[in-house]
Design a protein around this motif. Sequence first.
Motif, PDB file in Angstrom:
ATOM      1  N   MET A   1       0.820  -1.181   0.000  1.00 19.36           N
ATOM      2  CA  MET A   1       0.000   0.000   0.000  1.00 19.36           C
ATOM      3  C   MET A   1       0.867   1.249   0.000  1.00 19.36           C
ATOM      4  N   GLN A   2       1.938   1.199   0.791  1.00 17.64           N
ATOM      5  CA  GLN A   2       2.817   2.355   0.851  1.00 17.64           C
ATOM      6  C   GLN A   2       3.475   2.606  -0.497  1.00 17.64           C
ATOM      7  N   THR A   3       3.789   1.537  -1.223  1.00 19.66           N
ATOM      8  CA  THR A   3       4.382   1.701  -2.550  1.00 19.66           C
ATOM      9  C   THR A   3       3.459   2.524  -3.434  1.00 19.66           C
ATOM     10  N   ASN A   4       2.156   2.213  -3.402  1.00 25.69           N
ATOM     11  CA  ASN A   4       1.195   2.942  -4.238  1.00 25.69           C
ATOM     12  C   ASN A   4       1.251   4.440  -3.981  1.00 25.69           C
ATOM     13  N   ARG A   5       1.276   4.809  -2.721  1.00 22.57           N
ATOM     14  CA  ARG A   5       1.305   6.239  -2.386  1.00 22.57           C
ATOM     15  C   ARG A   5       2.645   6.870  -2.766  1.00 22.57           C
ATOM     16  N   ASP A   6       3.739   6.173  -2.485  1.00 20.67           N
ATOM     17  CA  ASP A   6       5.062   6.725  -2.767  1.00 20.67           C
ATOM     18  C   ASP A   6       5.308   6.900  -4.267  1.00 20.67           C
ATOM     19  N   ILE A   7       4.817   5.961  -5.050  1.00 20.75           N
ATOM     20  CA  ILE A   7       5.155   5.945  -6.462  1.00 20.75           C
ATOM     21  C   ILE A   7       4.124   6.679  -7.337  1.00 20.75           C
ATOM     22  N   GLN A  12       2.136   8.851 -12.600  1.00 20.04           N
ATOM     23  CA  GLN A  12       1.426   9.885 -13.365  1.00 20.04           C
ATOM     24  C   GLN A  12       2.260  10.346 -14.556  1.00 20.04           C
ATOM     25  N   VAL A  13       3.530  10.539 -14.350  1.00 18.61           N
ATOM     26  CA  VAL A  13       4.412  10.961 -15.440  1.00 18.61           C
ATOM     27  C   VAL A  13       4.515   9.859 -16.486  1.00 18.61           C
ATOM     28  N   VAL A  14       4.689   8.631 -16.038  1.00 17.72           N
ATOM     29  CA  VAL A  14       4.811   7.513 -16.968  1.00 17.72           C
ATOM     30  C   VAL A  14       3.507   7.330 -17.754  1.00 17.72           C
ATOM     31  N   ASP A  15       2.383   7.457 -17.082  1.00 13.68           N
ATOM     32  CA  ASP A  15       1.094   7.308 -17.762  1.00 13.68           C
ATOM     33  C   ASP A  15       0.904   8.338 -18.866  1.00 13.68           C
ATOM     34  N   SER A  16       1.543   9.484 -18.735  1.00  7.46           N
ATOM     35  CA  SER A  16       1.380  10.551 -19.732  1.00  7.46           C
ATOM     36  C   SER A  16       2.212  10.318 -20.996  1.00  7.46           C
ATOM     37  N   MET A  17       3.089   9.326 -20.985  1.00  9.08           N
ATOM     38  CA  MET A  17       3.987   9.152 -22.128  1.00  9.08           C
ATOM     39  C   MET A  17       3.310   8.550 -23.353  1.00  9.08           C
ATOM     40  N   ASN A  18       2.162   7.922 -23.188  1.00 10.27           N
ATOM     41  CA  ASN A  18       1.419   7.363 -24.317  1.00 10.27           C
ATOM     42  C   ASN A  18       0.092   8.108 -24.421  1.00 10.27           C
ATOM     43  N   ALA A  19       0.026   9.044 -25.353  1.00 12.12           N
ATOM     44  CA  ALA A  19      -1.118   9.944 -25.448  1.00 12.12           C
ATOM     45  C   ALA A  19      -2.351   9.298 -26.079  1.00 12.12           C
ATOM     46  N   GLN A  57      13.603   0.619  -5.032  1.00 10.29           N
ATOM     47  CA  GLN A  57      14.525  -0.149  -4.194  1.00 10.29           C
ATOM     48  C   GLN A  57      13.996  -0.273  -2.771  1.00 10.29           C
ATOM     49  N   LYS A  58      13.432   0.799  -2.259  1.00 11.32           N
ATOM     50  CA  LYS A  58      12.890   0.805  -0.897  1.00 11.32           C
ATOM     51  C   LYS A  58      11.807  -0.255  -0.726  1.00 11.32           C
ATOM     52  N   HIS A  59      11.002  -0.446  -1.764  1.00  9.46           N
ATOM     53  CA  HIS A  59       9.874  -1.365  -1.666  1.00  9.46           C
ATOM     54  C   HIS A  59      10.113  -2.710  -2.344  1.00  9.46           C
ATOM     55  N   GLY A  60      11.334  -2.944  -2.829  1.00  7.45           N
ATOM     56  CA  GLY A  60      11.694  -4.252  -3.361  1.00  7.45           C
ATOM     57  C   GLY A  60      11.296  -4.523  -4.799  1.00  7.45           C
ATOM     58  N   TRP A  61      11.055  -3.479  -5.575  1.00 13.80           N
ATOM     59  CA  TRP A  61      10.732  -3.649  -6.992  1.00 13.80           C
ATOM     60  C   TRP A  61      12.006  -3.521  -7.810  1.00 13.80           C
ATOM     61  N   LYS A  62      12.044  -4.222  -8.952  1.00 12.27           N
ATOM     62  CA  LYS A  62      13.204  -4.124  -9.834  1.00 12.27           C
ATOM     63  C   LYS A  62      13.194  -2.815 -10.614  1.00 12.27           C
ATOM     64  N   SER A  63      11.980  -2.341 -10.941  1.00 11.06           N
ATOM     65  CA  SER A  63      11.861  -1.119 -11.737  1.00 11.06           C
ATOM     66  C   SER A  63      10.453  -0.564 -11.615  1.00 11.06           C
ATOM     67  N   VAL A  64      10.281   0.660 -12.068  1.00 13.00           N
ATOM     68  CA  VAL A  64       8.950   1.266 -12.122  1.00 13.00           C
ATOM     69  C   VAL A  64       8.074   0.448 -13.073  1.00 13.00           C
ATOM     70  N   GLY A  65       8.652   0.020 -14.173  1.00 10.11           N
ATOM     71  CA  GLY A  65       7.905  -0.775 -15.139  1.00 10.11           C
ATOM     72  C   GLY A  65       7.398  -2.075 -14.540  1.00 10.11           C
ATOM     73  N   TYR A 131      -6.168   1.022   1.302  1.00  9.57           N
ATOM     74  CA  TYR A 131      -5.655   1.956   0.296  1.00  9.57           C
ATOM     75  C   TYR A 131      -6.669   3.058   0.046  1.00  9.57           C
ATOM     76  N   GLY A 132      -7.940   2.687  -0.056  1.00 15.33           N
ATOM     77  CA  GLY A 132      -8.999   3.668  -0.291  1.00 15.33           C
ATOM     78  C   GLY A 132      -9.127   4.644   0.869  1.00 15.33           C
ATOM     79  N   ALA A 133      -8.833   4.173   2.074  1.00 12.24           N
ATOM     80  CA  ALA A 133      -8.909   5.037   3.249  1.00 12.24           C
ATOM     81  C   ALA A 133      -7.638   5.860   3.449  1.00 12.24           C
ATOM     82  N   GLY A 134      -6.631   5.633   2.600  1.00 13.51           N
ATOM     83  CA  GLY A 134      -5.408   6.412   2.687  1.00 13.51           C
ATOM     84  C   GLY A 134      -4.451   5.966   3.765  1.00 13.51           C
ATOM     85  N   ARG A 135      -4.551   4.720   4.194  1.00 10.66           N
ATOM     86  CA  ARG A 135      -3.628   4.227   5.222  1.00 10.66           C
ATOM     87  C   ARG A 135      -2.412   3.599   4.625  1.00 10.66           C
TER      88      ARG A 135
END
Length: 135
Positions: A1-7, A12-19, A57-65, A131-135
């Motif tokens: 859940m924390q990953t969702n908020r942090d990332i 948002q920037v990545v989502d904008s790359m494909n118009a 790295q903080k949340h254990g993902w290899k990449s944003v992708g 996640y919906g409650a913002g925790r």
Amino acid sequence: MQTNRDIAPIVQVVDSMNATDAELKAFEVLPSLEQDQRINTLLKENNLLESANEITQKHGWKSVGEYMRLSTKLGNAIAAYFLFGNLGRVTEEQEKQLKEKADPAVLAVPKSDIDFIKKNEKALQKYIQAYGAGR
């Protein structure tokens, strides 16, 4: 859940790359490595690459992708679980309408992914609610 908020700002920037839908579909069929390279180029251009790397790295993902691909896969599986779970409780006409309106990606979710959601429904409900409650 924390990953969702942090990332979220990075996504948002990545989502904008494909118009357009066509651009998004072309991007989605690229190999993961090429997707990651394009994402990293975009993040570098927006001075976000270092921040994105720290978050992943903080949340254990290899990449944003990787995070985005697995997040999308999970979201589609949850949607498919609820869609197909509801189909047994509707008329044939309603079922047809639901399938016509459903995202093709949701309709294409493998049964194994839906079974995963079913098996982990309780844990996922807590996750979605928190996640919906913002925790």
